[in-house]
Design an enzyme around this catalytic site. Structure first.
Site, PDB file in Angstrom:
ATOM      1  N   SER A 132       0.867  -1.176   0.000  1.00  0.00           N
ATOM      2  CA  SER A 132       0.000   0.000   0.000  1.00  0.00           C
ATOM      3  C   SER A 132       0.900   1.220   0.000  1.00  0.00           C
ATOM      4  O   SER A 132       2.080   1.139   0.381  1.00  0.00           O
ATOM      5  CB  SER A 132      -0.878   0.003   1.256  1.00  0.00           C
ATOM      6  N   TYR A 145      -2.539  -1.352  10.462  1.00  0.00           N
ATOM      7  CA  TYR A 145      -2.406  -1.466   9.008  1.00  0.00           C
ATOM      8  C   TYR A 145      -1.100  -0.821   8.534  1.00  0.00           C
ATOM      9  O   TYR A 145      -0.336  -1.419   7.763  1.00  0.00           O
ATOM     10  CB  TYR A 145      -3.607  -0.794   8.342  1.00  0.00           C
TER      11      TYR A 145
END
Length: 250
Positions: A132, A145
């Site tokens: 990401s 995350y």
């Protein structure tokens, strides 16, 4: 790779979204694919489906062993499975922290570990982690995350160095926000965390860091993964492949 046999890949988080698009793209490119998910639907989507809990060692080992049993080889791992929880650090549930780190950091490590002999035997083994933009930058309320994605980028760098002499490459695809159920599901949490109406979250929170104000499509990520697993991807290893619509240019 042996030209007289189809290459084989294991893709996690394959039941839909980015994973489903990756399975389809690799199938179109001539790969045999084991599509791994917690609850796969064998009636939908391409690839050979396999159910595994990737938050456990047993689930990761079983996925690799099944791929080898089914295809007789394993040339690529695509670690794509992910989850999200949005909350301030002070309120972040510890069990959710454990689950996110297990799925998005420990699972890619275990898959690489268990598949390593097969990837080395391939002579052209590839590991791709779908990370990401959060592997390179941070956002509030996403401590687990962001930590997992930063960690997986470090893992990829280490795998690349250790794999260089064995013909194994490792890269991390780092997209911005993608049109997936994972992104759509966090709109409510983001609204509560930021004190905004849900209808304002996409514009004011999710797309705020993008220079280009749109969501990426799963097929765009899949095309990049297919490129990295193809002949032209051999030069990429130990690096983030960033496709974030200008997020990290700031």
């Amino acid at each position: 790779m042996n030209a007289d046999r189809r290459p084989a890949a294991l893709v996690t988080g394959a039941a839909g979204g980015i994973g489903g698009a990756i399975v389809a793209a690799l199938g179109d490119a001539g790969w045999d694919v084991l599509a791994v998910d917690l609850r796969p639907d064998p009636e939908t989507g391409p690839g050979a489906s396999f159910a595994a809990d990737l938050t456990t060692r047993e689930g990761n080992r079983a996925a690799v062993e099944h791929a080898l049993d089914r295809f007789g080889r394993l040339d690529a791992i695509v670690a794509n499975a992910g989850m999200q929880h949005v909350a301030p650090v002070a309120d972040f549930p510890e069990d959710r922290w454990d689950a996110l780190l297990a799925l998005m950091l420990t699972s890619p490590f275990l898959l690489a570990k268990y598949a390593w002999p097969a990837l080395a035997a391939s002579g052209d083994g590839r590991i791709v982690a779908v990370a990401s933009a959060h592997a390179q930058v941070a956002s509030p309320f996403k401590s687990a995350y962001v930590s997992a994605k930063h960690g997986v980028l470090g893992l990829v760098k280490t795998l690349a160095l250790e794999g260089a002499e064995q013909g194994i490459t490792a890269t991390a695809v780092c997209p911005g926000f993608v049109r997936t159920p994972l992104v759509e599901a966090q709109i409510g949490d983001q609204a509560r965390a930021h004190g905004l109406p849900e209808e304002d979250v996409l514009r004011d929170v999710i797309l705020a860091p993008h220079a280009v104000k749109r969501l990426l499509e799963p097929e765009e990520i899949a095309a990049t993964v297919a490129f990295l697993l193809g002949p032209a991807g051999r030069a990429f290893t130990g690096v983030p492949v960033t496709m974030d619509l200008g997020w990290t240019a700031r």
